[in-house]
Scaffold this motif. Structure first.
Motif, short mmCIF file in Angstrom:
data_model
loop_
_atom_site.label_atom_id
_atom_site.label_comp_id
_atom_site.label_asym_id
_atom_site.label_seq_id
_atom_site.Cartn_x
_atom_site.Cartn_y
_atom_site.Cartn_z
N GLN A 1 -68.19 6.32 4.66
CA GLN A 1 -69.21 7.33 4.47
C GLN A 1 -68.81 8.70 5.01
OE1 GLN A 1 -72.12 6.71 2.64
NE2 GLN A 1 -72.10 8.95 2.68
N PRO A 2 -68.22 8.80 6.22
CA PRO A 2 -67.78 10.13 6.68
C PRO A 2 -66.74 10.76 5.75
CG PRO A 2 -67.85 8.58 8.50
CD PRO A 2 -68.05 7.78 7.27
N ILE A 3 -65.86 9.95 5.20
CA ILE A 3 -64.85 10.49 4.27
C ILE A 3 -65.52 11.03 3.02
CG2 ILE A 3 -62.80 9.92 2.92
CD1 ILE A 3 -62.18 7.74 4.96
N LEU A 4 -66.51 10.31 2.50
CA LEU A 4 -67.23 10.76 1.32
C LEU A 4 -67.97 12.06 1.57
CD1 LEU A 4 -68.69 7.36 0.03
CD2 LEU A 4 -66.83 8.67 -0.99
N ASP A 5 -68.61 12.18 2.74
CA ASP A 5 -69.33 13.42 3.06
C ASP A 5 -68.37 14.61 3.12
OD1 ASP A 5 -71.61 11.89 3.18
OD2 ASP A 5 -71.53 11.64 5.37
N ALA A 6 -67.24 14.42 3.77
CA ALA A 6 -66.26 15.51 3.88
C ALA A 6 -65.67 15.84 2.51
CB ALA A 6 -65.15 15.11 4.85
N PHE A 7 -65.41 14.84 1.70
CA PHE A 7 -64.83 15.08 0.38
C PHE A 7 -65.82 15.82 -0.52
CE2 PHE A 7 -63.03 13.03 -3.68
CZ PHE A 7 -62.16 14.10 -3.85
N SER A 8 -67.11 15.46 -0.44
CA SER A 8 -68.12 16.14 -1.25
C SER A 8 -68.22 17.62 -0.88
CB SER A 8 -69.47 15.45 -1.07
OG SER A 8 -70.48 16.11 -1.79
N ALA A 9 -68.21 17.92 0.42
CA ALA A 9 -68.25 19.32 0.85
C ALA A 9 -67.00 20.06 0.39
CB ALA A 9 -68.38 19.39 2.37
N TRP A 10 -65.87 19.40 0.46
CA TRP A 10 -64.60 20.02 0.02
C TRP A 10 -64.64 20.32 -1.48
CZ3 TRP A 10 -60.70 18.52 -3.35
CH2 TRP A 10 -59.49 19.21 -3.24
N LEU A 11 -65.18 19.42 -2.27
CA LEU A 11 -65.28 19.65 -3.71
C LEU A 11 -66.17 20.84 -4.04
CD1 LEU A 11 -65.65 15.97 -5.00
CD2 LEU A 11 -63.65 17.44 -5.27
N ARG A 12 -67.31 20.94 -3.35
CA ARG A 12 -68.20 22.09 -3.59
C ARG A 12 -67.51 23.38 -3.19
NH1 ARG A 12 -71.98 18.47 -1.29
NH2 ARG A 12 -71.79 19.55 0.72
N GLU A 13 -66.70 23.35 -2.17
CA GLU A 13 -66.02 24.56 -1.72
C GLU A 13 -64.90 24.97 -2.69
OE1 GLU A 13 -63.36 26.06 2.13
OE2 GLU A 13 -64.24 24.05 2.08
N GLN A 14 -64.20 24.00 -3.26
CA GLN A 14 -63.05 24.30 -4.12
C GLN A 14 -63.44 24.58 -5.56
OE1 GLN A 14 -60.04 24.77 -2.97
NE2 GLN A 14 -60.62 24.17 -0.87
N MET A 15 -64.61 24.15 -5.96
CA MET A 15 -65.00 24.26 -7.37
C MET A 15 -64.90 25.69 -7.90
SD MET A 15 -66.02 22.23 -9.84
CE MET A 15 -66.85 22.27 -11.43
N PRO A 16 -65.45 26.70 -7.22
CA PRO A 16 -65.37 28.06 -7.79
C PRO A 16 -64.02 28.73 -7.59
CG PRO A 16 -66.58 28.10 -5.71
CD PRO A 16 -66.28 26.66 -6.00
N ARG A 17 -63.09 28.10 -6.90
CA ARG A 17 -61.81 28.73 -6.59
C ARG A 17 -60.70 28.36 -7.56
NH1 ARG A 17 -61.31 27.89 0.00
NH2 ARG A 17 -63.29 28.93 0.57
#
Length: 595
Positions: free
Chosen positions: A456-472
């Motif tokens: 679960q911690p890995i999924l939370d971090a990965f989800s935040a990372w995806l939202r951050e990288q999406m517009p870049r």
């Protein structure tokens, strides 16, 4: 007088001044007033006061006109226009650079698919290992030398690999003795006794052999009744019902043809050639009739029973692949059809193929009617909307997208820390948790709790990372597609957290559909709809047999011997013939050492 003027005019036309005027006029640009004569031409003519017939300049051209300076508003408008043009050019330049990078990515991916390794395995230690400077990097002079200790012991020699390899095969022993006449000592003439033996083992392969089995059924009658009674009872010896009446096909022959086509991937035309070399002149049309008849008449009965048991499970896997069928009603020979696959996640292992003409949503909905709970799938939207079914995404597909993004980079950048490698590391971390849970042999409930703590911690971090990288990232780039895939599939990707019985990926289905894909490369297409359906049934039986540790050929021989002599409406008798049934004879099972 007129002639004189004409001559003077022609003379002036050839003077040096006129030549200079004509040369200046030819090299000049348009004047501000619109004349084709240059200012240098006018200047020369004024100085020499010689205006030839060639340079007939109007009077108003001899006066210089001045263009008024632009106003501030005009300059501002011109600046705005230039800025707009500059922005458009920069936009076009960015678009062209993005297209260039996309084409370069596609080229590198094509090169990777054609010439590179297909493995997606990531070895972290190998990436960090310095192969050529290992001695320099690992050396530590400050460490003390280990003390030396001598250990002496005896141990029994382990069994050789050859003995383990051959232990499940039948053994034939050939002994070589000396005849009594030869058992005489060459030195003293005394008799010899056996001192020891020398043993040599070799593997003997017996190729396919064929023979004709003639079934003779004897009929009996009573002599007394024949002579003295009006009716004579006739008793016929029992005989097994043939698998295909009026045909040369036996259960073993039919099982052999099915095994060669659907397990070994041998097309019927090559089987025809092989049988001809054995002295059996059977055409491929005859072989095709055998395959279709055996699948539709007998194997389909077990297929239907397996379908019933499949829908009783709570966790399934699904996948699909293409198939070309030449003679489909109302469709061209080049149309694309599909072979759908459904299989269980737990025991009993059931693998079912389903041939359909399209990839529409209605096919899985109809095949899985009555099934509820969890279905592992890839990102295809055709599985959406199944009533009572929770779709579970495949992290192997997500990882593959990031691996593809890394392979699309130039060779010198692939080992460097990149955004694509960060995404791959998130996926690798989830798979590492799954490996730990498997090594611990956790129960489904323990696995569920283990995932809550570590995944679960890995999924939370990965989800935040995806939202951050999406517009870049560029949406059409390999990295952009990987990030967008994860974002779009996120609801299905995190569904594995709901139950400890669920897998992280859909590799079970991909492994089960791979034999069909490999076989398709050999026989390439199905001739008819009946042939495609027969292939779906046959693949289902052989793959389920393999999953349950059975030899497909021996299992098919067994069921084709039993089915013609059973009541096919008795489900209990049919269930005893299913591949996971304990009633299957031991000789149909693959030896454990050879699995």
């Amino acid at each position: 007088m007129a002639g004189t003027k004409h001559r003077n005019s022609d003379a002036n036309f050839h003077t040096p001044v006129a030549l200079a005027v004509r040369r200046a006029a030819a090299e000049s640009t348009r004047s501000p007033s619109g004349s084709h004569c240059s200012y240098s031409c006018i200047k020369i003519c004024r100085k020499r006061k010689e205006f030839s017939s060639f340079c007939r300049i109007p009077f108003f051209m001899t006066h210089t006109t001045h263009t008024p300076d632009p106003t501030i508003e005009e300059l501002e408008k011109r600046c705005e226009s230039l800025e707009t043009q500059n922005l458009e050019l920069e936009k076009q330049k960015a678009e062209l650079e993005a297209k260039l990078r996309w084409f370069q990515e596609q080229f590198r991916l094509h090169q990777q698919r054609q010439f590179g390794a297909s493995s997606e395995k990531t070895d972290r230690d190998q990436l960090e290992l310095n192969l050529f400077n290992e001695a320099e990097t690992e050396a530590n002079p400050s460490l003390p030398e280990p003390t030396l200790e001598t250990i002496t012991y005896e141990r029994k020699k382990a069994r050789g690999h050859r003995e383990v390899l051959l232990e499940n095969l039948p053994m034939e022993t050939i002994e070589y003795h000396l005849s009594p006449e030869e058992q005489v000592c060459s030195c003293c003439g005394g008799s010899l006794h056996e001192m020891s033996t020398e043993v040599r083992q070799e593997l003997k392969i017996i190729p396919a052999q064929a023979k004709v089995v003639k079934h003779v059924r004897h009929v009996y009658a009573c002599r007394h009744c024949e002579r003295h009674e009006t009716e004579t009872p006739i008793v016929t010896a029992p005989m097994p019902t043939p698998v295909y009446r009026g045909s040369l096909a036996s259960p073993s022959a039919l099982a052999y043809i099915l095994h060669q086509k659907y397990v070994e991937g041998l097309p019927l035309y090559r089987q025809e050639q092989e049988l001809a070399r054995l002295g059996i002149p059977l055409s491929r049309q005859t072989l095709a009739n055998w395959v279709i008849y055996g699948a539709q008449t007998w194997l389909s009965i077990l297929y239907d029973r397996m379908h019933v048991h499949l829908k009783k499970e709570s966790v399934l896997h699904g996948d699909e692949t293409t198939l070309q069928v030449l003679a489909e009603p109302g469709r061209s020979a080049t149309s694309t059809s599909y072979m759908w696959l459904y299989r269980t996640a737990e025991k009993p292992a059931i693998v079912l193929y389903d041939y359909q003409q399209t990839r529409a949503h209605k096919h899985p909905k109809a095949f899985l009617h009555g099934f509820q709970r969890y279905l592992h799938v890839d990102g295809y939207a055709g599985y959406h909307g199944l009533p009572g079914v929770t779709l579970v995404g495949c992290w192997a597909h997500s990882r593959r997208e990031f691996d593809k993004a890394i392979k699309s980079l130039p060779e010198e950048q692939r080992a460097n820390p990149t955004t694509a490698r960060d995404g791959l590391n998130f996926c690798n971390a989830l798979f590492a948790v799954e490996r730990q849970a498997k090594e611990k042999e956790l129960s489904p409930q323990e696995r569920y709790e283990f995932r809550l703590e570590h995944s679960q911690p890995i999924l939370d971090a990965f989800s935040a990372w995806l939202r951050e990288q999406m517009p870049r990232v560029l949406p059409k780039s390999a990295l952009g597609q990987a990030i967008r895939y994860c974002r779009n599939q996120w609801g299905k990707l995190v569904a594995f957290m709901k139950d400890g019985r669920l897998d992280l990926d859909n590799n079970r289905a991909e492994r089960s559909i791979k034999p069909f894909v490999i076989g398709r490369k050999n026989w390439m297409f199905a001739q008819s709809v009946r042939g495609a359906r027969a292939s779906a049934i046959a693949y289902s039986l052989v793959e389920t047999a393999k999953e349950n540790g059975l030899s497909p050929r021996l299992y098919l021989t067994y069921v084709l011997e039993k089915l013609p002599n059973l009541d096919t409406n008795d489900t209990d008798q049919l269930d005893n013939l299913l591949p996971w049934s304990p009633s299957i004879p031991e000789e149909c099972r693959v030896p454990k050492k050879a699995k």
